[in-house]
Motif scaffolding. Structure first.
Motif, PDB file in Angstrom:
ATOM      1  N   LYS A   1       0.854  -1.210   0.000  1.00 28.85           N
ATOM      2  CA  LYS A   1       0.000   0.000   0.000  1.00 28.85           C
ATOM      3  C   LYS A   1       0.880   1.247   0.000  1.00 28.85           C
ATOM      4  O   LYS A   1       0.618   2.212  -0.719  1.00 28.85           O
ATOM      5  CB  LYS A   1      -0.894   0.022   1.237  1.00 28.85           C
ATOM      6  N   LEU A   2       1.932   1.236   0.808  1.00 27.94           N
ATOM      7  CA  LEU A   2       2.795   2.416   0.918  1.00 27.94           C
ATOM      8  C   LEU A   2       3.657   2.614  -0.343  1.00 27.94           C
ATOM      9  O   LEU A   2       4.096   3.724  -0.629  1.00 27.94           O
ATOM     10  CB  LEU A   2       3.691   2.323   2.161  1.00 27.94           C
TER      11      LEU A   2
ATOM     12  N   ALA B   1      -4.081   5.922   2.225  1.00 23.21           N
ATOM     13  CA  ALA B   1      -5.250   6.444   1.492  1.00 23.21           C
ATOM     14  C   ALA B   1      -5.142   7.964   1.340  1.00 23.21           C
ATOM     15  O   ALA B   1      -5.454   8.522   0.279  1.00 23.21           O
ATOM     16  CB  ALA B   1      -6.533   6.069   2.222  1.00 23.21           C
ATOM     17  N   THR B   2      -4.657   8.633   2.400  1.00 22.88           N
ATOM     18  CA  THR B   2      -4.506  10.085   2.359  1.00 22.88           C
ATOM     19  C   THR B   2      -3.421  10.482   1.365  1.00 22.88           C
ATOM     20  O   THR B   2      -3.558  11.472   0.633  1.00 22.88           O
ATOM     21  CB  THR B   2      -4.159  10.621   3.769  1.00 22.88           C
ATOM     22  N   GLN B   3      -2.339   9.700   1.335  1.00 20.87           N
ATOM     23  CA  GLN B   3      -1.263   9.980   0.381  1.00 20.87           C
ATOM     24  C   GLN B   3      -1.773   9.836  -1.046  1.00 20.87           C
ATOM     25  O   GLN B   3      -1.434  10.641  -1.921  1.00 20.87           O
ATOM     26  CB  GLN B   3      -0.085   9.031   0.627  1.00 20.87           C
ATOM     27  N   ALA B   4      -2.609   8.811  -1.269  1.00 16.61           N
ATOM     28  CA  ALA B   4      -3.177   8.613  -2.606  1.00 16.61           C
ATOM     29  C   ALA B   4      -4.061   9.802  -2.982  1.00 16.61           C
ATOM     30  O   ALA B   4      -4.025  10.278  -4.126  1.00 16.61           O
ATOM     31  CB  ALA B   4      -3.959   7.308  -2.643  1.00 16.61           C
ATOM     32  N   ALA B   5      -4.832  10.296  -2.013  1.00 16.12           N
ATOM     33  CA  ALA B   5      -5.724  11.444  -2.265  1.00 16.12           C
ATOM     34  C   ALA B   5      -4.899  12.697  -2.599  1.00 16.12           C
ATOM     35  O   ALA B   5      -5.254  13.469  -3.494  1.00 16.12           O
ATOM     36  CB  ALA B   5      -6.612  11.696  -1.052  1.00 16.12           C
ATOM     37  N   LEU B   6      -3.790  12.865  -1.875  1.00 20.36           N
ATOM     38  CA  LEU B   6      -2.910  14.019  -2.100  1.00 20.36           C
ATOM     39  C   LEU B   6      -2.221  13.892  -3.468  1.00 20.36           C
ATOM     40  O   LEU B   6      -2.017  14.889  -4.178  1.00 20.36           O
ATOM     41  CB  LEU B   6      -1.871  14.068  -0.975  1.00 20.36           C
ATOM     42  N   ASN B   7      -1.894  12.663  -3.821  1.00 14.72           N
ATOM     43  CA  ASN B   7      -1.318  12.404  -5.138  1.00 14.72           C
ATOM     44  C   ASN B   7      -2.287  12.777  -6.255  1.00 14.72           C
ATOM     45  O   ASN B   7      -1.867  13.291  -7.292  1.00 14.72           O
ATOM     46  CB  ASN B   7      -0.969  10.913  -5.257  1.00 14.72           C
ATOM     47  N   SER B   8      -3.581  12.517  -6.035  1.00 13.95           N
ATOM     48  CA  SER B   8      -4.583  12.873  -7.037  1.00 13.95           C
ATOM     49  C   SER B   8      -4.616  14.383  -7.239  1.00 13.95           C
ATOM     50  O   SER B   8      -4.742  14.862  -8.372  1.00 13.95           O
ATOM     51  CB  SER B   8      -5.976  12.390  -6.621  1.00 13.95           C
ATOM     52  N   VAL B   9      -4.511  15.133  -6.132  1.00 18.19           N
ATOM     53  CA  VAL B   9      -4.480  16.599  -6.225  1.00 18.19           C
ATOM     54  C   VAL B   9      -3.253  17.027  -7.042  1.00 18.19           C
ATOM     55  O   VAL B   9      -3.353  17.874  -7.947  1.00 18.19           O
ATOM     56  CB  VAL B   9      -4.467  17.245  -4.819  1.00 18.19           C
TER      57      VAL B   9
END
Lengths: 107, 107
Positions: A103-104, B61-69
């Protein structure tokens, strides 16, 4: 590792719980408060039409800060919870940790 | 690309400015608000001694969301600011963009 000084881990019948030391928790909360401020800052930059490249730089800094939080948690997790479960013969923890690594790595 | 419908870019004497469309700005702000909530959620998990692995999953999940931004910003940046500067003969933008890519790849 001296029990009580490092993060430790309690496994109950149904629930896995993490017991971070107060110092570690305070460190993580401080970092997350700073990250929350960085996110608010990025919103402000977007509202003010700041040049995209500068906004992306701020996002990249926030991602690095979030990565540091993940690293601290992962270190505590490996050195307490994971070691303890392996010592108890619970090898399921290995697949759990590998899934977490993936995941990371995936983002 | 229809000017005015996509993000566009204004270069003044001293300052580079990004002019995202209101729709893009709203989308980015909504995403950042959600990320802010996720960060607050992670703080709550740490305070409640939630099992490390579950906290790391939330961080991921938060990192993925930030990546989308970052991806949305990067797309707007490439398709407006960067194209426009190249068309104006300003090739410095290429090194600038490469540096930005490296920042996003390094974390």
């Amino acid at each position: 590792m001296v029990i009580g000084e490092q993060d430790d881990f309690v496994k109950t019948d149904e629930q896995l719980v993490s017991h971070h030391s107060e110092k570690t928790k305070k460190n993580l909360i401080t970092r997350l408060n700073r990250i929350e401020g960085q996110i608010r800052g990025i919103k402000g930059l977007i509202e003010k039409d700041t040049y995209c490249d500068d906004v992306i730089t701020q996002i990249s800094a926030t991602q690095a800060a979030l990565n540091s939080v993940a690293k601290i948690l992962l270190e505590g997790h490996m050195k307490s919870c994971v070691v303890e479960r392996i010592q108890q013969g619970d090898m399921d923890v290995l697949d759990e940790v590998l899934t977490t690594f993936q995941k990371l790595m995936k983002k």
